[in-house]
Design a protein around this motif. Sequence first.
Motif: not given
Length: 172
Positions: A2-6, A23-28, A85-93, A95-104
Amino acid sequence: DALFNMHFTKKLLEQVGLNPDRLRLEWISASEGTRYAEVMNDFGKQLKKLGPLGKGEGLDKRTLKLKLEAVSKLIPYAKLVERERLRVHFKTEQEYLDYFASDDFNRLFKELLVDKLAISQIMLLLGEKALSARDIAAGLCLEASEVSRHLSMSSRLGLIRFDEALKCYALA
């Protein structure tokens, strides 16, 4: 997932000129009724500040419809690219933020999706009527050089043709 898709969907929204904050994702959990109400009220206020979809971003209804239709047609391809090609799995939010902001990631996203999205928009626009490159650029809020590159690629692929009599591009 869900976090990756968001984050992935936020990138697509941004690419078509829509504010990704729509678009917003909240864990409730189910036991957090008060928190749910607070989050919904806050998000409602945030959306009100952004204004109506498209209008808040300066897009007219026709352009918004065209861009959303182009994204919609691209979804099956985007899902395949994302999975392969793009799917990755991280343990923390973070790490996802860093991945989506990366030049790669941005390079891969542009290479795999951005050009296809622009061509999809051009094809939809030309499906309405033949247009000049300048009219296409204005209609899609794209740079003339970018449109020219996409028209050249689409011509080579046999998707569009240049009509000498009308001095316009049309679907092949």
